[in-house]
Scaffold this active site. Sequence first.
Site, PDB file in Angstrom:
ATOM      1  N   TYR A  51       0.831  -1.205   0.000  1.00  0.00           N
ATOM      2  CA  TYR A  51       0.000   0.000   0.000  1.00  0.00           C
ATOM      3  C   TYR A  51       0.868   1.259   0.000  1.00  0.00           C
ATOM      4  O   TYR A  51       1.844   1.362   0.732  1.00  0.00           O
ATOM      5  CB  TYR A  51      -0.942   0.012   1.199  1.00  0.00           C
ATOM      6  CG  TYR A  51      -2.049  -1.024   1.148  1.00  0.00           C
ATOM      7  CD1 TYR A  51      -2.325  -1.730  -0.011  1.00  0.00           C
ATOM      8  CD2 TYR A  51      -2.829  -1.294   2.271  1.00  0.00           C
ATOM      9  CE1 TYR A  51      -3.346  -2.675  -0.065  1.00  0.00           C
ATOM     10  CE2 TYR A  51      -3.847  -2.244   2.229  1.00  0.00           C
ATOM     11  CZ  TYR A  51      -4.098  -2.924   1.062  1.00  0.00           C
ATOM     12  OH  TYR A  51      -5.100  -3.868   1.017  1.00  0.00           O
ATOM     13  N   SER A  70     -13.698  -4.042  -0.696  1.00  0.00           N
ATOM     14  CA  SER A  70     -14.660  -3.385  -1.595  1.00  0.00           C
ATOM     15  C   SER A  70     -16.097  -3.777  -1.257  1.00  0.00           C
ATOM     16  O   SER A  70     -16.865  -4.201  -2.124  1.00  0.00           O
ATOM     17  CB  SER A  70     -14.353  -3.733  -3.056  1.00  0.00           C
ATOM     18  OG  SER A  70     -15.051  -2.882  -3.942  1.00  0.00           O
ATOM     19  N   PRO A  71     -16.506  -3.626   0.016  1.00  0.00           N
ATOM     20  CA  PRO A  71     -17.852  -4.076   0.416  1.00  0.00           C
ATOM     21  C   PRO A  71     -18.992  -3.252  -0.191  1.00  0.00           C
ATOM     22  O   PRO A  71     -20.130  -3.709  -0.190  1.00  0.00           O
ATOM     23  CB  PRO A  71     -17.822  -3.942   1.938  1.00  0.00           C
ATOM     24  CG  PRO A  71     -16.798  -2.887   2.206  1.00  0.00           C
ATOM     25  CD  PRO A  71     -15.752  -3.077   1.155  1.00  0.00           C
ATOM     26  N   GLY A  74     -18.969  -2.479  -3.316  1.00  0.00           N
ATOM     27  CA  GLY A  74     -19.049  -2.902  -4.694  1.00  0.00           C
ATOM     28  C   GLY A  74     -19.000  -1.727  -5.656  1.00  0.00           C
ATOM     29  O   GLY A  74     -18.295  -0.740  -5.426  1.00  0.00           O
ATOM     30  N   VAL A 109     -21.733   0.067  -6.536  1.00  0.00           N
ATOM     31  CA  VAL A 109     -22.981   0.832  -6.418  1.00  0.00           C
ATOM     32  C   VAL A 109     -22.754   2.331  -6.577  1.00  0.00           C
ATOM     33  O   VAL A 109     -23.521   3.027  -7.250  1.00  0.00           O
ATOM     34  CB  VAL A 109     -23.673   0.548  -5.066  1.00  0.00           C
ATOM     35  CG1 VAL A 109     -24.876   1.466  -4.867  1.00  0.00           C
ATOM     36  CG2 VAL A 109     -24.121  -0.906  -5.003  1.00  0.00           C
ATOM     37  N   PHE A 110     -21.686   2.852  -5.961  1.00  0.00           N
ATOM     38  CA  PHE A 110     -21.424   4.293  -6.028  1.00  0.00           C
ATOM     39  C   PHE A 110     -20.340   4.642  -7.052  1.00  0.00           C
ATOM     40  O   PHE A 110     -19.946   5.793  -7.179  1.00  0.00           O
ATOM     41  CB  PHE A 110     -21.020   4.814  -4.646  1.00  0.00           C
ATOM     42  CG  PHE A 110     -22.054   4.550  -3.583  1.00  0.00           C
ATOM     43  CD1 PHE A 110     -23.282   5.185  -3.622  1.00  0.00           C
ATOM     44  CD2 PHE A 110     -21.808   3.637  -2.564  1.00  0.00           C
ATOM     45  CE1 PHE A 110     -24.241   4.944  -2.663  1.00  0.00           C
ATOM     46  CE2 PHE A 110     -22.768   3.381  -1.591  1.00  0.00           C
ATOM     47  CZ  PHE A 110     -23.994   4.033  -1.641  1.00  0.00           C
TER      48      PHE A 110
END
Length: 291
Positions: free
Chosen positions: A50, A204-205, A207, A209-210
């Site tokens: 990271y 990435s819970p 997903g 959607v946004f």
Amino acid sequence: MIIKSPFSKIIAGTMTWGIWGKNLDKKQMIDLMNFCLETGITTFDHADIYGGYTNESDFGTAFGESQIKREDIQLISKCGIQLPTENRTTKIHHYNYSKSHIIWSAEQSLKNLKTDYLDLFLLHRPSPLMQVDEIAEAIEKLKNEGKILDVGVSNFTPSQTDLIQTKTKINYNQIEFSLTHFEPMLDGSLDHMQLNGIQPMCWSPMGSVFKKADEKSIRIKKLGTQLSSKYDVEIDVLLLAWILKHPSGILPVFGTADKTRIANLMKATTTEMELEDWFAFWTASAGNPIP
């Protein structure tokens, strides 16, 4: 079967804390760590790569000056991915699971994070060239020396996990899972974890959607808007509550560094989604009635 975990029900992913995201300075990192603790989030998820191998040291510097007690938090890190960056001589993106590299990587993470041990150490992504004996020897050495308390994998299939488990027990698998990426609950991945006493974590819970304005996201947002009034929470909370209802005991790893969103997301741990609403979300994502 829901496994009892030493980790918080929702985990703070640190990938965006550094130069790959918000680029927080030391003071801001300390402030965000303390805010997470105040909201009940005690687990911080790292990986050596990271920030191009800079996040752990930035976090560790902040943690070292934060006055937060080590026993009050849990630290997760990952190893194995070799990423070409200005901080490494790596020429091509690849994986390394040699015994020497696993041990070296764990010890580097300890040094960077300013800690004597990792609560959990994960093999970041599977490699076709994994030598199970070497991996097991490295893990055994690190455990015997108290440098890691537990071990797991990330993004491993059931068969890849079983391969590692021929030599050493795997207790966690951090996978991609969300309402828009629900394949692991259909392809046997989550079933396998329940059968083998492996607790899932998911990255990435939220997903896509946004992130996407596709028909799937539109359907989910439309239903989420309706159910937001019913549950008195925002859509992102419902997306996490949907994940938390799964009987495998999934621990979502969120990526936001925004305090308002973090505090809001914790509402998911006390939002009990009704059965038909859970299936309504799945149906909205699939775009057709479930089988």
